[in-house]
Design an enzyme around this catalytic site. Structure first.
Site, mmCIF file in Angstrom:
data_model
loop_
_atom_site.group_PDB
_atom_site.id
_atom_site.type_symbol
_atom_site.label_atom_id
_atom_site.label_comp_id
_atom_site.label_asym_id
_atom_site.label_seq_id
_atom_site.Cartn_x
_atom_site.Cartn_y
_atom_site.Cartn_z
ATOM 1 N N LYS A 153 0.569 -1.320 0.088
ATOM 2 C CA LYS A 153 -0.036 -0.126 0.058
ATOM 3 C C LYS A 153 0.792 1.133 0.050
ATOM 4 O O LYS A 153 0.425 2.380 -0.479
ATOM 5 C CB LYS A 153 -0.926 -0.010 1.197
ATOM 6 C CG LYS A 153 -2.202 -0.993 1.250
ATOM 7 C CD LYS A 153 -3.119 -0.287 0.266
ATOM 8 C CE LYS A 153 -4.472 -1.244 0.127
ATOM 9 N NZ LYS A 153 -5.541 -0.636 -0.765
ATOM 10 N N SER A 196 0.643 -9.803 -0.641
ATOM 11 C CA SER A 196 0.626 -8.645 -0.438
ATOM 12 C C SER A 196 0.669 -7.986 0.743
ATOM 13 O O SER A 196 1.092 -6.551 0.707
ATOM 14 C CB SER A 196 -0.787 -8.113 -1.182
ATOM 15 O OG SER A 196 -1.748 -8.670 -0.519
#
Length: 429
Positions: free
Chosen positions: A67, A322
């Protein structure tokens, strides 16, 4: 379709264009900010699926998720005037940490709105990454409450909202994951699997892949309880889900973005929907076999391999891990969900005769040698002859289930398996 609707769709399609050049510019801007995370061939997964499985370790990013890439790229593209007014975001997890880190790195004031229910560990991480540049506002019981408060602040104070996925700058930043993958791979990538929440990662990675390596098939992976991108692509428009399962919190999004949906329509070759229990099994396997701490959303890509095992044989496969922001306090819940999904943990309501020796008979005549009672409680005692008991039983093998329930029937213990009765299961367990 009316002319006005057609025009609106055309505008969305025009706006939803992230080019290879956009991603390369973002990659240059991020090179001294984000970590170039490892791309590792995984021997265990490669042997299991008969192919070459490479893990892109975004769980080792400086904020333990991808992110940061999108948040930093968005904020660095703001004008000096916008920067002077500061930024706002709403998040209960990884996006908040990415924004906080970016604010500190760029010297920009940030306000981060998080639900009151956010674990204290995540709040502490945001404060640590943001330092004096960031203030955390805890408000409401849900993300929607925090989002509403964030938007009110944007309007009242003239601050810029940093969207977690529905922004071209954010998408371009996330696309730098693909730049690193293709730069490091010595052989062509046949398949790339990545999780989908709002769709920012898949949009960015897909935009780069289709420009540089169009033969690579991009497979998006969503949790079964929050498959909002799959629903939107099926319906041909952004579709808001009424209810979602929030267990895979990093990908539990009720509504994807119009920009991300438009891009995903073009770049995704397939979407796989994975049950939450399978995600839990994958988290445990990654930890036990590889010492990888993956959060639920971070494990989605690897969890999907079982559903593609025939197609990927002999191929070069990349899975994006992720994120790794997993709270250790969730591990018991993760184990429980995994056991239930694998058919190794069952909960029954069993009717016991109200007489001495009934429990001993159940243990001696019904339980197998390797079966284990993990839960036992009476639910009520209103009948003098019979009483329902909630029993949890853990098995060593899935195939031990049928002999177990057969022995219950043969020995006079009427039962109801509540694993597949969501109403009773959620009420009792």
């Amino acid at each position: 379709m009316t002319r006005s609707n057609t025009t609106e769709l055309d505008r969305t399609a025009e706006a939803a264009k992230v080019t290879v050049e956009d991603i390369m510019v973002a990659n240059q801007a991020l090179k001294d900010v984000v970590l170039k995370t490892p791309l590792q061939r995984n021997e265990i997964l490669s042997a299991r699926y008969g192919c070459n499985v490479f893990l892109k370790r975004e769980d080792q990013q400086v904020v333990r998720s991808f992110k940061l890439r999108g948040a930093y790229n968005f904020i660095r593209c703001m004008t000096m005037e916008e920067r002077s007014r500061g930024v706002v975001c709403a998040s209960a997890g990884n996006h908040a940490q990415g924004v906080a880190y970016s604010c500190k790195a760029l010297g920009i004031e940030g306000k981060i709105f998080m639900p009151l229910t956010t674990p204290s560990q995540k709040v502490s991480q945001v404060k640590r990454f943001g330092g004096d540049q960031v203030s955390v506002v805890l408000t409401g019981d849900s993300f929607d409450d925090a989002f509403a408060a964030a938007m009110e602040t944007c309007t009242a104070e003239g601050k810029t909202f940093v969207h977690p996925f529905n922004s071209n700058h954010v998408i371009a930043g996330q696309g730098t994951v693909a730049v690193e993958v293709l730069n490091e791979m010595q052989e062509p990538v046949d398949y790339l699997f990545c999780g989908i929440g709002g769709g920012g990662l898949a949009s960015g990675v897909g935009s780069y892949l289709k420009g540089i390596s169009p033969s690579t098939k991009l497979v998006g992976v969503e949790p079964a309880g929050a498959a909002s991108m799959k629903a939107s692509l099926k319906n041909g428009q952004v579709t808001r889900l009424d209810e979602i399962d929030t267990f895979v919190d990093g990908a539990a999004v009720k509504q994807v973005g119009d920009l991300t949906m438009t891009i995903c329509q073009e770049v995704l070759d397939d979407i796989i929907v994975v049950p939450e229990g399978k995600v839990c099994t994958t988290i445990l396997e990654l930890y036990n076999e590889n010492a990888i701490v993956a959060e639920p959303a971070g494990a989605l890509s690897v969890a999907a391999l079982d559903f593609y095992k025939d197609e990927i044989k002999g191929k070069n496969v990349v899975c994006v891990i992720s994120g790794g922001n997993n709270d250790i306090e969730r591990m018991q819940e993760i184990k429980e969900k995994s056991l239930i999904y694998e058919g190794l943990k069952h909960y029954f309501i069993v009717t016991f005769p109200q007489r001495a020796g009934a429990l001993r008979k159940f243990m001696e005549q019904v339980l197998g040698e390797e079966d284990d009672i993990t839960h036992f409680e009476y639910t009520k005692r209103t009948n003098r002859e019979h009483g329902p008991v909630l029993v949890g039983i853990e098995l060593k093998r899935r195939e031990d289930y049928e002999p177990l329930v057969k022995r219950m029937a043969e020995n006079g213990f009427p039962y109801k398996d509540i694993n597949n009765d969501s109403l009773l299961f959620n009420l009792l367990i």
